[in-house]
Motif scaffolding. Structure first.
Motif, mmCIF file in Angstrom:
data_model
loop_
_atom_site.group_PDB
_atom_site.id
_atom_site.type_symbol
_atom_site.label_atom_id
_atom_site.label_comp_id
_atom_site.label_asym_id
_atom_site.label_seq_id
_atom_site.Cartn_x
_atom_site.Cartn_y
_atom_site.Cartn_z
ATOM 1 N N GLY A 156 0.787 -1.224 0.000
ATOM 2 C CA GLY A 156 0.000 0.000 0.000
ATOM 3 C C GLY A 156 0.815 1.267 0.000
ATOM 4 O O GLY A 156 0.291 2.342 0.299
ATOM 5 N N THR A 169 -3.746 -4.383 -0.487
ATOM 6 C CA THR A 169 -3.069 -3.619 0.559
ATOM 7 C C THR A 169 -3.530 -4.079 1.934
ATOM 8 O O THR A 169 -4.668 -4.523 2.103
ATOM 9 N N ALA A 190 -5.919 1.919 0.979
ATOM 10 C CA ALA A 190 -4.942 2.774 0.307
ATOM 11 C C ALA A 190 -5.266 4.241 0.557
ATOM 12 O O ALA A 190 -6.399 4.680 0.362
ATOM 13 N N ALA A 216 -7.611 -0.591 -5.003
ATOM 14 C CA ALA A 216 -6.927 -1.474 -4.057
ATOM 15 C C ALA A 216 -7.937 -2.379 -3.369
ATOM 16 O O ALA A 216 -9.025 -1.939 -2.980
#
Length: 361
Positions: free
Chosen positions: A184, A205, A209, A258
């Protein structure tokens, strides 16, 4: 016994931090040498992927004393023209090479430091090319040679390709593949953006993010770090983790998002906590690095050396440069490392004189 070489200050590391230290040591009139484990100048920049670009224009990405020249070619993205084009990694590596020549910095390469022995007579750095005796030591080894990959369950069972940021060179290697990008931070976002549209990408992540505002680049980050030094202002991490570079913004607009980190890996790819699977051909770990330090006897919690500014708390003769907030806000950046290098050299210059000795302890 091989001859022990003598210098007032020994710098270990010939990347941007080591060169900034060399600049200020030369201005201070101190005798010094720089040891670099690489075979060529340019620091870690010579190893980065082809599409990588700085967060800042050249004019805001310079080491002390010598501005980085603008890179020839098309200008910066619309609305972000000030200071010229955002240079690529090859341009930075070339700048560091020219900087080294411009100031005639005494860089010895390839030389790898193996250990540091501390005594009242001085510091004895043992290398693969012999021993150096110095009054002071600057550790500027960076992190590039210690990529970190987390112990994710099933990582060794995955039969696809695995690599770290350290080994990534470009999207062409993954054309048409299903690629999981883990991380991330800036590297994760940039590599996922680089692959977007070339491969089928799933960016994951550990936490949501967090993008910095789109108008923040490296220039603004340095200004924030400067305010942090001056008046204990906000940390950069309070604002976000990822600089929204033009390629990242473009990929985000085109649909790059993400996803939460998966639970474990199997032979064919990730498995999420709810049992959802995602077949993959490759996993790219953009999970950071750890400091690459020779043994000094000073490491404590999490392998770090406790510091006061750049100075090692337990030995005032040893300073650390370029390791991020650990050794000063923005100290891991081209424009930021000069400030901490200057402070370190000022403290080294003020050290009391020590008795001469060329004998190993």
């Amino acid at each position: 016994m091989s001859e022990v070489r003598r210098t007032q200050v020994l710098v270990i590391g010939g990347g941007q931090a080591g060169l900034a230290a060399g600049y200020h040591l030369r201005r201070a009139g101190l005798d010094f040498a720089i040891l670099d484990g690489a075979t060529a100048p340019g620091g870690a920049w010579q190893h980065y992927w082809d599409s990588l670009r700085l967060f800042s224009p050249a004019g805001y990405s310079s080491l002390p004393g010598r501005p980085m020249p603008q890179q020839a070619g098309p200008g910066a993205p619309p609305g972000r023209q000030a200071g010229g084009r955002y240079p690529d990694a090859a341009h930075v590596a070339n700048y560091l090479s020219e900087y080294e020549k411009r100031y005639d910095l005494p860089v010895h390469r390839p030389v790898r430091a193996e250990s540091v022995e501390r005594s009242e007579a001085g510091l004895f750095t043992r290398t693969d090319q012999g021993t150096w005796h110095s009054d002071a030591l600057v550790l500027a080894t960076g992190t590039w040679e210690r990529p970190f990959v987390p112990a994710v369950p099933g990582r060794r069972e995955f039969t696809g390709r695995q690599l770290h940021t350290y080994g990534y060179r470009g999207a062409a290697d993954f054309a048409g593949k299903r690629v999981v990008v883990v991380g991330g931070g800036n590297s994760g976002a940039q590599i996922a953006a680089d692959l977007h549209g070339v491969a089928t990408v799933r960016w994951v992540t550990q936490r949501t993010a967090r993008f910095l505002p789109d108008d923040i680049d490296g220039r603004a980050l340095f200004e924030i770090a400067t305010r942090r030094v001056q008046d204990d202002g906000p940390r950069i991490s309070d604002l976000g983790d990822i600089v929204a570079t033009a390629p990242v913004r473009a990929a985000r607009t085109a649909g790059l998002t993400a996803h939460p980190m998966f639970d474990h890996l199997t032979a064919t790819g990730p498995v999420c906590a709810d049992g959802t699977t995602w077949p993959a051909d490759a996993v790219i770990w953009c999970t950071g690095f750890r400091p690459h330090l020779p043994p000094t006897g000073l490491r404590r919690t999490r392998g770090r050396i406790p510091v006061d500014g750049t100075r090692a708390v337990e030995d005032e003769r040893i300073h650390l440069l370029g390791y991020g907030d650990w050794t000063g806000p923005a100290s891991a950046t081209l424009i930021g490392v000069g400030r901490t290098a200057r402070a370190a050299v000022e403290q080294i210059r003020a050290l009391p004189a020590r008795p001469e000795s060329n004998s190993c302890p």
